[in-house]
Every structure is written in structure tokens, then in C-alpha cells.
Design a protein around this motif. Structure first.
Motif, PDB file in Angstrom:
ATOM      1  N   ALA A  26       0.859  -1.187   0.000  1.00  0.00           N
ATOM      2  CA  ALA A  26       0.000   0.000   0.000  1.00  0.00           C
ATOM      3  C   ALA A  26       0.895   1.236   0.000  1.00  0.00           C
ATOM      4  N   THR A  27       0.501   2.273  -0.719  1.00  0.00           N
ATOM      5  CA  THR A  27       1.292   3.512  -0.817  1.00  0.00           C
ATOM      6  C   THR A  27       0.614   4.589  -0.011  1.00  0.00           C
ATOM      7  N   SER A  28       1.386   5.257   0.868  1.00  0.00           N
ATOM      8  CA  SER A  28       0.820   6.330   1.678  1.00  0.00           C
ATOM      9  C   SER A  28       0.698   7.583   0.826  1.00  0.00           C
ATOM     10  N   SER A  29      -0.431   8.181   0.769  1.00  0.00           N
ATOM     11  CA  SER A  29      -0.644   9.401  -0.024  1.00  0.00           C
ATOM     12  C   SER A  29       0.012  10.614   0.634  1.00  0.00           C
ATOM     13  N   TYR A  30       0.348  10.471   1.929  1.00  0.00           N
ATOM     14  CA  TYR A  30       0.912  11.607   2.647  1.00  0.00           C
ATOM     15  C   TYR A  30       2.435  11.640   2.510  1.00  0.00           C
ATOM     16  N   THR A  31       3.106  10.442   2.731  1.00  0.00           N
ATOM     17  CA  THR A  31       4.569  10.404   2.697  1.00  0.00           C
ATOM     18  C   THR A  31       5.105   9.800   1.410  1.00  0.00           C
ATOM     19  N   GLY A  32       4.210   9.040   0.709  1.00  0.00           N
ATOM     20  CA  GLY A  32       4.643   8.368  -0.508  1.00  0.00           C
ATOM     21  C   GLY A  32       5.376   7.080  -0.234  1.00  0.00           C
ATOM     22  N   TRP A  33       5.396   6.687   1.079  1.00  0.00           N
ATOM     23  CA  TRP A  33       6.067   5.452   1.428  1.00  0.00           C
ATOM     24  C   TRP A  33       5.200   4.263   1.021  1.00  0.00           C
ATOM     25  N   LYS A  34       5.879   3.155   0.764  1.00  0.00           N
ATOM     26  CA  LYS A  34       5.165   1.895   0.464  1.00  0.00           C
ATOM     27  C   LYS A  34       5.208   1.010   1.695  1.00  0.00           C
ATOM     28  N   ILE A  35       4.059   0.462   2.060  1.00  0.00           N
ATOM     29  CA  ILE A  35       3.951  -0.474   3.196  1.00  0.00           C
ATOM     30  C   ILE A  35       3.751  -1.862   2.617  1.00  0.00           C
ATOM     31  N   VAL A  36       4.602  -2.814   3.024  1.00  0.00           N
ATOM     32  CA  VAL A  36       4.549  -4.179   2.481  1.00  0.00           C
ATOM     33  C   VAL A  36       4.322  -5.150   3.643  1.00  0.00           C
ATOM     34  N   SER A  37       3.341  -6.089   3.458  1.00  0.00           N
ATOM     35  CA  SER A  37       3.122  -7.145   4.467  1.00  0.00           C
ATOM     36  C   SER A  37       3.129  -8.492   3.768  1.00  0.00           C
ATOM     37  N   LEU A  38       3.659  -9.489   4.473  1.00  0.00           N
ATOM     38  CA  LEU A  38       3.763 -10.822   3.901  1.00  0.00           C
ATOM     39  C   LEU A  38       3.156 -11.815   4.912  1.00  0.00           C
ATOM     40  N   VAL A  39       2.024 -12.446   4.540  1.00  0.00           N
ATOM     41  CA  VAL A  39       1.303 -13.358   5.453  1.00  0.00           C
ATOM     42  C   VAL A  39       1.290 -14.738   4.837  1.00  0.00           C
ATOM     43  N   PRO A  40       1.757 -15.750   5.611  1.00  0.00           N
ATOM     44  CA  PRO A  40       1.710 -17.132   5.066  1.00  0.00           C
ATOM     45  C   PRO A  40       0.251 -17.560   4.803  1.00  0.00           C
ATOM     46  N   MET A  41       0.042 -18.145   3.657  1.00  0.00           N
ATOM     47  CA  MET A  41      -1.315 -18.594   3.303  1.00  0.00           C
ATOM     48  C   MET A  41      -1.786 -19.710   4.247  1.00  0.00           C
ATOM     49  N   ALA A  42      -0.866 -20.500   4.762  1.00  0.00           N
ATOM     50  CA  ALA A  42      -1.247 -21.585   5.686  1.00  0.00           C
ATOM     51  C   ALA A  42      -1.940 -21.030   6.919  1.00  0.00           C
ATOM     52  N   GLU A  43      -1.463 -19.837   7.396  1.00  0.00           N
ATOM     53  CA  GLU A  43      -2.105 -19.217   8.565  1.00  0.00           C
ATOM     54  C   GLU A  43      -3.536 -18.802   8.257  1.00  0.00           C
ATOM     55  N   LEU A  44      -3.685 -18.253   7.048  1.00  0.00           N
ATOM     56  CA  LEU A  44      -5.042 -17.845   6.645  1.00  0.00           C
ATOM     57  C   LEU A  44      -5.979 -19.053   6.566  1.00  0.00           C
ATOM     58  N   TYR A  45      -5.471 -20.150   5.928  1.00  0.00           N
ATOM     59  CA  TYR A  45      -6.314 -21.367   5.789  1.00  0.00           C
ATOM     60  C   TYR A  45      -6.639 -21.975   7.159  1.00  0.00           C
ATOM     61  N   LYS A  46      -5.671 -21.840   8.095  1.00  0.00           N
ATOM     62  CA  LYS A  46      -5.907 -22.386   9.428  1.00  0.00           C
ATOM     63  C   LYS A  46      -7.095 -21.692  10.100  1.00  0.00           C
ATOM     64  N   LYS A  47      -7.159 -20.398   9.956  1.00  0.00           N
ATOM     65  CA  LYS A  47      -8.275 -19.643  10.545  1.00  0.00           C
ATOM     66  C   LYS A  47      -9.597 -19.995   9.856  1.00  0.00           C
ATOM     67  N   ILE A  48      -9.473 -20.189   8.524  1.00  0.00           N
ATOM     68  CA  ILE A  48     -10.698 -20.568   7.784  1.00  0.00           C
ATOM     69  C   ILE A  48     -11.193 -21.934   8.257  1.00  0.00           C
ATOM     70  N   ASP A  49     -10.232 -22.867   8.495  1.00  0.00           N
ATOM     71  CA  ASP A  49     -10.619 -24.212   8.965  1.00  0.00           C
ATOM     72  C   ASP A  49     -11.281 -24.147  10.338  1.00  0.00           C
ATOM     73  N   ILE A  50     -10.725 -23.234  11.189  1.00  0.00           N
ATOM     74  CA  ILE A  50     -11.337 -23.078  12.520  1.00  0.00           C
ATOM     75  C   ILE A  50     -12.777 -22.592  12.394  1.00  0.00           C
ATOM     76  N   ILE A  51     -12.982 -21.610  11.508  1.00  0.00           N
ATOM     77  CA  ILE A  51     -14.341 -21.069  11.305  1.00  0.00           C
ATOM     78  C   ILE A  51     -15.269 -22.150  10.754  1.00  0.00           C
ATOM     79  N   LYS A  52     -14.723 -22.926   9.773  1.00  0.00           N
ATOM     80  CA  LYS A  52     -15.520 -23.996   9.162  1.00  0.00           C
ATOM     81  C   LYS A  52     -15.898 -25.047  10.206  1.00  0.00           C
ATOM     82  N   SER A  53     -14.950 -25.436  11.050  1.00  0.00           N
ATOM     83  CA  SER A  53     -15.210 -26.440  12.095  1.00  0.00           C
ATOM     84  C   SER A  53     -16.248 -25.924  13.089  1.00  0.00           C
ATOM     85  N   THR A  54     -16.106 -24.631  13.415  1.00  0.00           N
ATOM     86  CA  THR A  54     -17.070 -24.024  14.351  1.00  0.00           C
ATOM     87  C   THR A  54     -18.492 -24.059  13.771  1.00  0.00           C
ATOM     88  N   ILE A  55     -18.588 -23.712  12.473  1.00  0.00           N
ATOM     89  CA  ILE A  55     -19.911 -23.717  11.811  1.00  0.00           C
ATOM     90  C   ILE A  55     -20.496 -25.132  11.785  1.00  0.00           C
TER      91      ILE A  55
END
Length: 345
Positions: A26-55
């Protein structure tokens, strides 16, 4: 590589060391800096599995609760129905004291109340019918007692005796045969009902005997449609009416009297008429005597009227008329019902 572009933000899936990551920039419109985040997809799927199991767990819990409620509700309905069926089976076997306990105000409670009321009403009706049957048996017995009247029998046998003295052998044969058939038809194998044909034969035998005894006091005429011969009637209906005509109408009449007996089907009814040209009667007095509890001189007529009403209903019975010139007409009204079984006695 998958790319999602939303405004000035960029999301993409990248592969690093055999693992997938979600890269967000994401680029900040105020400073022009770029913000970069890197999230493992396995973590995302793990949360989805928890939600699915809960449902799934919630769904299973809902199903279990629904089934449990269904069983409870079903039992709350089926148990009272089973009790009702069991009580009905008891009633079917003759237990009219069976009652279902009412502990609710719902539809089953209403049904239970209706069932209890119905059984109470059935019991009441059976008691009423039993009382009617008892009254009917007493009436029938008294009718037979009146029919097999010792005085009538004595007079008939006395007439036969004197006819043997005068050699009237034809009349002896006729009276003896008529007397025998009269009593045989009166008994009617213990049945309260008979056929119109048998009733006409019975009254014809009675009139044959009386005609021989009283000789020239009266004549009689019977005209009954053969169409109604196979219909049923209460036994011993016509003879008391004819006897009443003889005793109260013709016995003291000057000259020869006449008795007419008619029978026909009229719509859904059988109508008999017994007519005489005698002295006539007080219609109101006679009809009032039909409802008296004590036994009066007109008890035979009351007995006939009572037996007809007990067997067929209050809309049927006897009706009396004074004729314009002279004499009396008695009308007998019963329902037109074809006789069952053997019509012979």
C-alpha cells in the motif's frame, strides 16, 4: 501470480521457498512510502478451517437439539394418543367406565374431553335403550296376556261346546282352526315384529271367531294392498283396534254393524285404517288415555301406541277420528320397512 487491485493498494500471492504467501502493498498518499506485508497462506487457511469447524459444530448441535425437541414434542402427542387408543379398545370390549385423565388445555386435552363426554353419552343412551327394552318387554307381555285372555278363550271354547250340541260342525272346524292359528301367530316365536301378511291373517282369524260367536251382529271387510304384505309391523296391532270397535262401537248398535280394515303404503310409511259405523267415541278422551300412567279400560290401545313408539319413534302411532255420519276411524302409522328373514311363523 494472482493479483487483486483495489484503489492504491495491491494484493498478490507469491511463492517463496515452496510456501505461498499473501503479499500486500500500500502507498501512503501523505509520505509516498510503500507499506509491504507478507502473510503465510497456511495461517489464513488455518483460521478458515477453525471457522468452518465451528460452523459444522454449530450445525450438528442444532440438528441434535432439533431431533431432541422433535422426539419430545412427538412423545407429548403420541403418548396421549396411545392412551386414547388403549381406552377406546377398553370401551370396544364393553368397559364404559373408561376415562382419560386430562392434564392439558391443548388440542389433545380438547380431544380427551370430547372422548370422555362421548363415552358418558354412550353409557346414558345404552341405559335409556335398556330401559326402553325393559318397558317394551313388559308391554309385549301385557299384550300377550291381553291376547291370550282367559275370558276370550273360555267364550270361544264355550261356543265350540254349544256348537257340538247343535251339530254346527262346519263352524266348529272353522273356529277351532282360527283359534289355533290366532294363538300361533300371537306367539310369533317370541318376536315383537311380524309381517303385514301375518298381522292381516291374525286379525282375520280373530274376526272369523267373533263372526261365528256373534253371528249377525256385524260384517267385516279387509282391503290391504298385497304390495305391503312383505313389510314389517309390530305384532298384535290390529286385533285390539278391531276388538275396541266391537265392544265400544257395534255391540249395542241397532242392526248390523260393519268393520273395515284398510292398508296401504303412503310415501315412506305404512298406513292401516280400522273403521266402524258404530256409536263413535270421545276422541280427546281416548287420546288422553294413551298418555295416562295408570291402566284404564283403554289400556289395550295404549299398549299398541306405546309399543309402536318404542320401536319406531314418537312420530308414529295411533290417531283417532270421529266420522261425519257415524262411527270411528283409527289410523295406524308405522315406517315402511321391508321385513327381514323368514316371514312365516
Amino acid at each position: 501470480t494472482n493479483m487483486i487491485v483495489q484503489n492504491s493498494e495491491v494484493s498478490t500471492v507469491v511463492k517463496y521457498e515452496d510456501e505461498n504467501y499473501l503479499l500486500n502493498t500500500a502507498t501512503s498518499s501523505y509520505t509516498g512510502w510503500k507499506i509491504v506485508s507478507l502473510v503465510p497462506m497456511a495461517e489464513l487457511y488455518k483460521k478458515i478451517d477453525i471457522i468452518k469447524s465451528t460452523i459444522i459444530a454449530i450445525l450438528i448441535a442444532c440438528i441434535v437439539i432439533a431431533v431432541t425437541l422433535s422426539v419430545i414434542i412427538s412423545r407429548s402427542i403420541t403418548l396421549p394418543v396411545k392412551k386414547l387408543v388403549k381406552l377406546m379398545s377398553q370401551v370396544e370390549k364393553g368397559d364404559l367406565e373408561a376415562r382419560i385423565k386430562i392434564d392439558s388445555n391443548d388440542e389433545m386435552g380438547m380431544l380427551s374431553r370430547s372422548f370422555n363426554k362421548m363415552i358418558a353419552r354412550v353409557k346414558e343412551l345404552i341405559n335409556t335403550l335398556t330401559e326402553k327394552e325393559r318397558t317394551l318387554r313388559i308391554s309385549e307381555l301385557k299384550a300377550l296376556q291381553a291376547q291370550i285372555n282367559p275370558h276370550f278363550l273360555y267364550n270361544s271354547l264355550d261356543s265350540i261346546y254349544w256348537m257340538t250340541k247343535t251339530g254346527e260342525y262346519d263352524n266348529i272346524a272353522k273356529m277351532t282352526m282360527a283359534l289355533a292359528r290366532l294363538f300361533r301367530l300371537s306367539l310369533n316365536k317370541g318376536n315383537e315384529k311380524t309381517t303385514v301378511q301375518n298381522e292381516i291373517e291374525h286379525v282375520n282369524n280373530y274376526l272369523t271367531i267373533q263372526k261365528i260367536k256373534y253371528k249377525d251382529i256385524f260384517d267385516y271387510f279387509i282391503d290391504v294392498d298385497r304390495e305391503i304384505y312383505g313389510y314389517e309391523t309390530v305384532k298384535l296391532v290390529l286385533q285390539p283396534l278391531v276388538e275396541n270397535s266391537l265392544i265400544h262401537g257395534l255391540e249395542y248398535k241397532e242392526g248390523i254393524g260393519h268393520i273395515y280394515i284398510f292398508g296401504k303404503k303412503e310415501k315412506e310409511n305404512i298406513i292401516f285404517e280400522v273403521i266402524d259405523d258404530g256409536a263413535g267415541i270421545d276422541v280427546e278422551k281416548v287420546e288422553a288415555s294413551l298418555h295416562e300412567k295408570r291402566e284404564t279400560s283403554g289400556y289395550a290401545l295404549k299398549n299398541v301406541n306405546e309399543r309402536i313408539k318404542l320401536l319406531y319413534g314418537n312420530e308414529y302411532g295411533l290417531k283417532f277420528y270421529n266420522l261425519e255420519k257415524q262411527g270411528t276411524k283409527v289410523e295406524v302409522r308405522i315406517p315402511a320397512i321391508l321385513a327381514e328373514g323368514d316371514s312365516n311363523v
